[in-house]
Design an enzyme around this catalytic site. Structure first.
Site, mmCIF file in Angstrom:
data_model
loop_
_atom_site.group_PDB
_atom_site.id
_atom_site.type_symbol
_atom_site.label_atom_id
_atom_site.label_comp_id
_atom_site.label_asym_id
_atom_site.label_seq_id
_atom_site.Cartn_x
_atom_site.Cartn_y
_atom_site.Cartn_z
ATOM 1 N N ASP A 49 0.845 -1.199 0.000
ATOM 2 C CA ASP A 49 0.000 0.000 0.000
ATOM 3 C C ASP A 49 0.878 1.247 0.000
ATOM 4 O OD1 ASP A 49 -2.800 1.258 0.586
ATOM 5 O OD2 ASP A 49 -1.448 2.212 2.018
ATOM 6 N N TYR A 54 3.168 10.308 -0.383
ATOM 7 C CA TYR A 54 4.137 9.842 0.608
ATOM 8 C C TYR A 54 5.551 10.137 0.102
ATOM 9 C CZ TYR A 54 0.375 6.987 2.750
ATOM 10 O OH TYR A 54 -0.781 6.537 3.359
ATOM 11 N N HIS A 120 -8.109 9.329 -0.900
ATOM 12 C CA HIS A 120 -7.268 9.545 0.274
ATOM 13 C C HIS A 120 -7.961 10.529 1.214
ATOM 14 C CE1 HIS A 120 -2.736 9.699 1.528
ATOM 15 N NE2 HIS A 120 -3.518 9.300 2.494
ATOM 16 N N SER A 151 -10.068 5.392 1.710
ATOM 17 C CA SER A 151 -9.164 5.359 2.853
ATOM 18 C C SER A 151 -9.474 6.544 3.748
ATOM 19 C CB SER A 151 -7.708 5.417 2.374
ATOM 20 O OG SER A 151 -6.852 5.320 3.486
HETATM 21 N N1 LIG Z 1 -5.131 8.247 5.510
HETATM 22 C C1 LIG Z 1 -4.462 7.194 5.084
HETATM 23 O O1 LIG Z 1 -4.750 6.695 4.028
HETATM 24 C C2 LIG Z 1 -3.353 6.620 5.931
HETATM 25 C C3 LIG Z 1 -2.976 7.233 7.117
HETATM 26 C C4 LIG Z 1 -1.995 6.616 7.882
HETATM 27 C C5 LIG Z 1 -1.411 5.425 7.459
HETATM 28 N N2 LIG Z 1 -1.788 4.870 6.272
HETATM 29 C C6 LIG Z 1 -1.186 3.603 5.792
HETATM 30 O O2 LIG Z 1 -1.021 2.712 6.893
HETATM 31 C C7 LIG Z 1 0.335 2.260 6.934
HETATM 32 C C8 LIG Z 1 0.716 1.911 8.346
HETATM 33 O O3 LIG Z 1 0.632 3.035 9.182
HETATM 34 P P1 LIG Z 1 1.870 3.550 10.016
HETATM 35 O O4 LIG Z 1 3.125 3.122 9.375
HETATM 36 O O5 LIG Z 1 1.633 4.976 10.282
HETATM 37 O O6 LIG Z 1 1.602 2.827 11.434
HETATM 38 P P2 LIG Z 1 1.966 1.401 12.078
HETATM 39 O O7 LIG Z 1 2.113 0.386 11.019
HETATM 40 O O8 LIG Z 1 0.981 1.183 13.174
HETATM 41 O O9 LIG Z 1 3.366 1.690 12.782
HETATM 42 C C9 LIG Z 1 4.554 1.795 12.068
HETATM 43 C C10 LIG Z 1 5.671 2.049 13.063
HETATM 44 O O10 LIG Z 1 5.844 0.878 13.864
HETATM 45 C C11 LIG Z 1 7.210 0.542 13.909
HETATM 46 N N3 LIG Z 1 7.311 -0.920 13.966
HETATM 47 C C12 LIG Z 1 6.924 -1.820 13.044
HETATM 48 N N4 LIG Z 1 7.145 -3.071 13.480
HETATM 49 C C13 LIG Z 1 7.715 -2.947 14.708
HETATM 50 C C14 LIG Z 1 8.178 -3.872 15.664
HETATM 51 N N5 LIG Z 1 8.125 -5.201 15.459
HETATM 52 N N6 LIG Z 1 8.717 -3.392 16.827
HETATM 53 C C15 LIG Z 1 8.788 -2.060 17.053
HETATM 54 N N7 LIG Z 1 8.358 -1.135 16.183
HETATM 55 C C16 LIG Z 1 7.804 -1.589 15.014
HETATM 56 C C17 LIG Z 1 7.820 1.097 12.666
HETATM 57 O O11 LIG Z 1 9.156 1.451 12.927
HETATM 58 P P3 LIG Z 1 10.409 0.733 12.193
HETATM 59 O O12 LIG Z 1 10.697 1.564 10.969
HETATM 60 O O13 LIG Z 1 11.454 0.805 13.267
HETATM 61 O O14 LIG Z 1 10.014 -0.688 11.880
HETATM 62 C C18 LIG Z 1 6.978 2.344 12.403
HETATM 63 O O15 LIG Z 1 7.552 3.481 13.046
HETATM 64 C C19 LIG Z 1 1.099 3.424 6.312
HETATM 65 O O16 LIG Z 1 2.409 3.061 5.937
HETATM 66 C C20 LIG Z 1 0.190 3.791 5.167
HETATM 67 O O17 LIG Z 1 0.369 2.891 4.104
HETATM 68 C C21 LIG Z 1 -2.771 5.435 5.516
#
Ligand SMILES: NC(=O)c1ccc[n+]([C@@H]2O[C@H](COP(=O)([O-])OP(=O)(O)OC[C@H]3O[C@@H](n4cnc5c(N)ncnc54)[C@H](OP(=O)(O)O)[C@@H]3O)[C@@H](O)[C@H]2O)c1
Length: 300
Positions: A49, A54, A120, A151
């Site tokens: 995704d 981004y 989005h 989304s």
């Molecule tokens: N409005 C929208 O459409 C929208 C908004 C927000 C997000 N999104 C989508 O959702 C995806 C996920 O959201 P997100 O990345 O914000 O949140 P998330 O997946 O809840 O959290 C990601 C964070 O968790 C850390 N992490 C991952 N695995 C880990 C582990 N095993 N232990 C410790 N830390 C860990 C990562 O750091 P490391 O780099 O250290 O692994 C990163 O900083 C986004 O990438 C995007 O594609 C969409």
């Protein structure tokens, strides 16, 4: 890796997906992303995704993904988004801008189609006018995407579900974002939509001993502080958080974001423990109901 049928799309998606925001915003290198994504695809990932916006001004998430894995395009389902202006001289949600943005996404991703094109966070009042949804449908009819999705969160997502135009919903679901479990998730399930859990481990915000510098992680850090779950200080925190999200009926894939080459495989291994026991799910739900005020709504 477990696969789940992605609602009415019929696609079989990996329970653990990949969220492409971090690689774009944190300026991951092309080599890092190539290592990360190719290893994950080899290990069973099939959901990538990303979004039109981004990026940190240099290379974008879409470009990094295109460079890393476009040579094996049949190995994964590719999801992107549109609506925010990625650099054209036009406002967000302008129809001309949207058309240019969709074509730009395909070019950056080095493909002639995506599997899912999502609005989005489009506001409900714009969707109600109908012309933007028609534009997305035309992109599908032209073969630029196989499916269309929404989304976003809360009332806007509710409109997107109820209007019936979208195949899928991407929305925030985690131990720190549970209001959706009583509202939009059961509704999306009734509509047989494919559901993507975004921010599925609440940004692992329990990592920070004090308020994080990264403003995007602050809300979940503050909520977790108040929720005071007994597991967030333990080595099992990510396993419990991820399995909680994936245990919710109607969730098909959880797209954890990362810039670390080994993370996807580490997180995939956590799922070998199987579904979270119902007693643990119930305790997390009960704590939320006890603590969460009504304004703890879905975070964008
Ligand atoms: N409005 C929208 O459409 C929208 C908004 C927000 C997000 N999104 C989508 O959702 C995806 C996920 O959201 P997100 O990345 O914000 O949140 P998330 O997946 O809840 O959290 C990601 C964070 O968790 C850390 N992490 C991952 N695995 C880990 C582990 N095993 N232990 C410790 N830390 C860990 C990562 O750091 P490391 O780099 O250290 O692994 C990163 O900083 C986004 O990438 C995007 O594609 C969409």
């Amino acid at each position: 890796m477990e696969k789940r049928v992605f609602g009415k799309t019929g696609l079989e998606v990996s329970a653990l997906g990949f969220g492409g925001a971090e690689i774009g915003f944190e300026g991951a290198s092309a080599d890092t992303v190539a290592t990360l994504l190719n290893a994950a695809l080899d290990a069973g990932l099939n959901v990538i995704d990303t979004a039109e916006c981004y990026g940190n001004g240099a290379v974008t998430s879409e470009e990094l993904i295109g460079l890393a894995v476009s040579h094996r395009r049949d190995d994964y389902y590719l999801f992107t988004k549109c609506g925010h202006n990625p650099g054209f001289d036009l406002p967000d949600w302008d129809p001309k801008m949207l058309e240019m943005s969709i074509d730009r996404s395909l070019k950056q991703l080095k493909t002639d189609h995506v599997d899912l094109l999502q609005f989005h966070g489009c506001p409900a009042d714009l969707m109600r006018q109908g012309d933007l949804i028609a534009l997305l449908q035309r992109a599908r009819d032209a073969g630029k995407t196989r499916f269309i999705g929404y989304s976003g969160d809360n009332e806007n997502a509710r409109y997107a579900i109820e209007c019936g135009a979208f195949d899928t919903l991407q929305t925030s679901i985690s131990i720190a974002d549970q209001s959706v479990l009583d509202t939009n998730l059961p509704l999306a399930r009734q509509h047989n939509m494919g559901v993507i859990a975004k921010r599925p481990i609440a940004n692992a915000a329990w990592r920070y001993a004090s308020k994080p510098d990264n403003g995007y992680h602050v809300t979940y850090w503050e909520r977790l502080h108040q929720l005071g779950y007994d597991f967030t200080g333990s080595t099992d925190a990510t396993s419990i958080a991820l399995r909680f999200t994936l245990s919710q009926p109607g969730v098909h894939t959880a797209i954890v974001g990362t810039t670390k080459p080994d993370r996807w495989k580490q997180n995939a291994a956590l799922l070998n423990a199987g579904p979270l026991p119902q007693t643990q799910i119930d305790a997390i739900r009960a704590r939320w109901r006890e603590i969460a005020p009504p304004d703890w709504v879905g975070q964008g």
